[in-house]
Design a protein around this motif. Structure first.
Motif, PDB file in Angstrom:
ATOM      1  N   SER A 190       0.881  -1.233   0.104  1.00  0.00           N
ATOM      2  CA  SER A 190       0.133  -0.034  -0.104  1.00  0.00           C
ATOM      3  C   SER A 190       0.700   1.346   0.024  1.00  0.00           C
ATOM      4  O   SER A 190       0.427   2.362   0.251  1.00  0.00           O
ATOM      5  N   MET A 191       2.025   1.196  -0.128  1.00  0.00           N
ATOM      6  CA  MET A 191       3.093   2.236   0.080  1.00  0.00           C
ATOM      7  C   MET A 191       3.526   2.492  -1.440  1.00  0.00           C
ATOM      8  O   MET A 191       4.006   1.558  -2.301  1.00  0.00           O
ATOM      9  N   LYS A 192       3.514   3.732  -1.711  1.00  0.00           N
ATOM     10  CA  LYS A 192       3.901   4.259  -3.168  1.00  0.00           C
ATOM     11  C   LYS A 192       5.258   4.843  -2.842  1.00  0.00           C
ATOM     12  O   LYS A 192       5.271   5.917  -1.950  1.00  0.00           O
ATOM     13  N   VAL A 193       6.405   4.662  -3.515  1.00  0.00           N
ATOM     14  CA  VAL A 193       7.728   5.270  -3.320  1.00  0.00           C
ATOM     15  C   VAL A 193       7.813   6.267  -4.137  1.00  0.00           C
ATOM     16  O   VAL A 193       7.790   6.184  -5.310  1.00  0.00           O
ATOM     17  N   MET A 194       8.090   7.381  -3.555  1.00  0.00           N
ATOM     18  CA  MET A 194       8.576   8.850  -4.345  1.00  0.00           C
ATOM     19  C   MET A 194       9.978   9.127  -3.828  1.00  0.00           C
ATOM     20  O   MET A 194      10.337   8.632  -2.938  1.00  0.00           O
ATOM     21  N   ALA A 209      14.180   6.579  -8.539  1.00  0.00           N
ATOM     22  CA  ALA A 209      15.340   6.939  -8.214  1.00  0.00           C
ATOM     23  C   ALA A 209      16.323   7.661  -9.467  1.00  0.00           C
ATOM     24  O   ALA A 209      17.148   8.719  -9.305  1.00  0.00           O
ATOM     25  N   ALA A 210      16.195   6.700 -10.394  1.00  0.00           N
ATOM     26  CA  ALA A 210      16.952   7.183 -11.534  1.00  0.00           C
ATOM     27  C   ALA A 210      16.629   8.776 -12.031  1.00  0.00           C
ATOM     28  O   ALA A 210      17.518   9.573 -12.285  1.00  0.00           O
ATOM     29  N   GLY A 211      15.485   8.980 -11.914  1.00  0.00           N
ATOM     30  CA  GLY A 211      14.908  10.296 -12.163  1.00  0.00           C
ATOM     31  C   GLY A 211      15.335  11.327 -11.363  1.00  0.00           C
ATOM     32  O   GLY A 211      15.723  12.420 -11.832  1.00  0.00           O
ATOM     33  N   ILE A 212      15.286  11.206 -10.100  1.00  0.00           N
ATOM     34  CA  ILE A 212      15.639  12.078  -9.222  1.00  0.00           C
ATOM     35  C   ILE A 212      17.212  12.223  -9.357  1.00  0.00           C
ATOM     36  O   ILE A 212      17.776  13.240  -9.043  1.00  0.00           O
ATOM     37  N   GLN A 213      17.989  11.363  -9.359  1.00  0.00           N
ATOM     38  CA  GLN A 213      19.514  11.101  -9.682  1.00  0.00           C
ATOM     39  C   GLN A 213      19.619  11.962 -10.969  1.00  0.00           C
ATOM     40  O   GLN A 213      20.690  12.915 -10.531  1.00  0.00           O
ATOM     41  N   LYS A 214      19.031  11.959 -11.984  1.00  0.00           N
ATOM     42  CA  LYS A 214      19.133  12.482 -13.037  1.00  0.00           C
ATOM     43  C   LYS A 214      18.894  13.964 -12.880  1.00  0.00           C
ATOM     44  O   LYS A 214      19.600  15.018 -13.160  1.00  0.00           O
ATOM     45  N   HIS A 215      17.901  14.275 -12.047  1.00  0.00           N
ATOM     46  CA  HIS A 215      17.487  15.762 -11.821  1.00  0.00           C
ATOM     47  C   HIS A 215      18.488  16.444 -11.166  1.00  0.00           C
ATOM     48  O   HIS A 215      18.713  17.512 -11.363  1.00  0.00           O
ATOM     49  N   ILE A 216      19.153  15.684  -9.993  1.00  0.00           N
ATOM     50  CA  ILE A 216      20.116  16.507  -9.170  1.00  0.00           C
ATOM     51  C   ILE A 216      21.172  16.493  -9.798  1.00  0.00           C
ATOM     52  O   ILE A 216      21.940  17.480  -9.847  1.00  0.00           O
ATOM     53  N   ASP A 235      22.806  10.389  -4.482  1.00  0.00           N
ATOM     54  CA  ASP A 235      21.951   9.546  -3.798  1.00  0.00           C
ATOM     55  C   ASP A 235      21.818  10.349  -2.378  1.00  0.00           C
ATOM     56  O   ASP A 235      20.715  10.004  -1.691  1.00  0.00           O
ATOM     57  N   PHE A 236      22.626  11.152  -1.920  1.00  0.00           N
ATOM     58  CA  PHE A 236      22.370  11.678  -0.672  1.00  0.00           C
ATOM     59  C   PHE A 236      21.810  13.164  -0.627  1.00  0.00           C
ATOM     60  O   PHE A 236      21.630  13.701   0.324  1.00  0.00           O
ATOM     61  N   TYR A 237      21.316  13.391  -2.034  1.00  0.00           N
ATOM     62  CA  TYR A 237      20.647  14.445  -2.161  1.00  0.00           C
ATOM     63  C   TYR A 237      19.259  14.377  -2.362  1.00  0.00           C
ATOM     64  O   TYR A 237      18.509  15.308  -2.474  1.00  0.00           O
ATOM     65  N   TYR A 238      18.803  13.112  -2.075  1.00  0.00           N
ATOM     66  CA  TYR A 238      17.428  12.856  -2.210  1.00  0.00           C
ATOM     67  C   TYR A 238      16.854  11.848  -1.138  1.00  0.00           C
ATOM     68  O   TYR A 238      17.791  11.214  -0.724  1.00  0.00           O
ATOM     69  N   THR A 239      15.698  11.812  -0.955  1.00  0.00           N
ATOM     70  CA  THR A 239      15.261  10.856  -0.155  1.00  0.00           C
ATOM     71  C   THR A 239      13.932  10.210  -0.487  1.00  0.00           C
ATOM     72  O   THR A 239      13.241  10.962  -1.507  1.00  0.00           O
ATOM     73  N   GLU A 240      13.709   8.803  -0.160  1.00  0.00           N
ATOM     74  CA  GLU A 240      12.387   8.253  -0.338  1.00  0.00           C
ATOM     75  C   GLU A 240      11.238   9.067   0.501  1.00  0.00           C
ATOM     76  O   GLU A 240      11.200   9.225   1.649  1.00  0.00           O
TER      77      GLU A 240
END
Length: 412
Positions: A190-194, A209-216, A235-240
């Motif tokens: 029931s969890m959606k990971v963003m 994750a790839a998207g956020i990494q690319k964004h960063i 990896d250390f600039y975003y969180t789940e």
DNA sequence: AGTGCCGGGGC
DNA sequence: GCCCCGGCACT
């Protein structure tokens, strides 16, 4: 990481005196010791709580982290996942730092402290006669060349372990533990990971994750041409963010483990009181890439009051910021890891002497920093004309010394 | 108390 | 600029 473990002897005695400014103590004890402690000194932990210190007992074999009414879901068998206990404990500690005091008997049986802690890389670097263990960060981990990092109330991300995506003790779960909310063991379905960008003033949320990494990489790190290359720093600039699809609000609340009674976030947000975010910068950099191969990093958050009006002090291996007029110190330690092919032994990372180590810890934890504001340059250490020639040979002094100016002959 | 030296003043 | 010294910070 400054990480302190107290043993049974410390609990029997008054270990609160040992780290008077440390408010969160990871307490690891053996089962029989805990029983003894409960019987003989039932109020010991409570006494400590009165001093704004809480204790977390890490129970390794039982797979439980017990502090007050905190429970971690029991029982995964694999021994390598014992590391997750430590991680969980760290998360609990982190969250405890932001939650109100909970008064209830904290202790539960525990098993050996010695085995898997060391397996996870936590070899005590010092052992005093009282059994007081402590670790401290290597002093050479600072790296100044990291871009401005993010930091926000919901962004504190002590660690990230991409290699273990199936971690069943997730943030939401841990947060719920803190609020004594029994929850089903597995709610993954029931969890959606963003993935939320933690970069300052960004907060972009992407679904992968790839998207956020690319964004960063592209937006914040400016690595336009190397979109496929990742050194892990992102990896250390975003969180789940785990969004509960049953109740989005639940999921969101798990992001910020702050008691509703506390109006302010646990860590500095983007308000005017927020100090420089260099702390997160340091932290982020320190986690890279060392910690990527070291998922057993433990975080210990402690607060103290001594630094309130003092400017930031760079203590290698730790960082500090001041939310709401009260300072937080975050410090960490990596277990022995291999870094760019060079084996780094514990003795590489830690000072050799017990006394020195404790001194460092003391410095990190309690002693007010000596900060020179540059009004006066540091006093020269070397011998000066006065000392070399003596008062009787004043004519042999350099002119500056004769004039009571800064010595020009023996310049530091 | 001893020391280093900044800031300021007299010449 | 040279020279001196009060006074502060630090050991």
């Amino acid at each position: 990481m400054t990480f302190t473990t107290f043993q049974q002897d410390d609990l029997k005695n008054d270990f609160s005196q040992k780290l008077p400014d440390q408010q969160f103590v990871l307490l690891a004890m053996r089962e029989e010791d805990l029983k003894t402690a409960d019987t003989k000194k039932p109020n010991r932990i409570h006494e400590h709580e009165k001093e704004n210190t809480r204790s977390v007992c890490l129970l390794e074999q039982k797979r439980k982290v017990v502090s007050s009414n905190i429970d971690v879901p029991p029982a995964r068998k694999s021994s390598e996942e014992l590391d997750m206990d430590k991680v969980t404990a760290a998360m609990v500690l982190t969250s405890l730092s932001t939650s109100p005091l909970v008064h209830s008997p904290p202790v539960r049986p525990n098993e050996s402290l010695n085995g898997s802690w060391k397996e996870g890389g936590f070899v005590p670097s010092s052992t005093s006669s009282s059994g007081y263990w402590s670790w401290n960060a290597p002093s050479d981990q600072s790296n100044p060349s990291t871009p401005s990092p993010p930091l926000s109330a919901d962004s504190f991300k002590p660690f990230r372990m991409p290699s273990q995506p199936d971690d069943s003790i997730d943030e939401a779960e841990t947060s719920n533990l803190l609020f004594d909310e029994p929850i089903p063991r597995k709610r993954k379905n029931s969890m959606k990971v963003m993935f939320k960008c933690l970069w300052k003033n960004c907060g972009k949320v992407l679904s992968t994750a790839a998207g956020i990494q690319k964004h960063i990489r592209t937006i914040h790190l400016g690595r336009v041409g190397e979109s496929d290359y990742s050194d892990g720093e992102e990896d250390f600039y975003y969180t789940e963010i785990r969004l509960n699809t049953d109740s989005v609000a639940d999921g969101l609340s798990s992001l910020s483990p702050v008691s509703p009674s506390l109006g302010s976030p646990p860590f500095p947000t983007q308000d005017a009181n927020r100090p420089e975010t260099s702390c997160a910068k340091t932290e982020t950099k320190l986690m890279t890439p060392l910690s990527r191969s070291a998922p057993t990093n433990l975080y210990l958050i402690h607060t103290d009051h001594a630094y309130q009006a003092t400017p930031p002090v760079n203590i290698p291996g730790s960082t500090k910021f001041t939310p709401n007029g009260r300072s937080f110190s975050v410090s960490w330690q990596s277990p022995p890891v291999t870094f760019t092919g060079i084996p780094v032994s514990p003795t590489h990372n830690r000072p050799a002497g017990t006394g020195e180590l404790k001194q460092q810890i003391h410095t990190v934890l309690s002693s007010p920093p000596r900060v020179s504001f540059g009004l006066r340059k540091p006093r020269g250490e070397g011998k000066k004309c006065r000392k070399v020639y003596g008062m009787e040979n004043r004519d042999m002094w350099c002119t500056a010394c004769r004039w009571k100016k800064a010595c020009q002959r023996f310049v530091d």
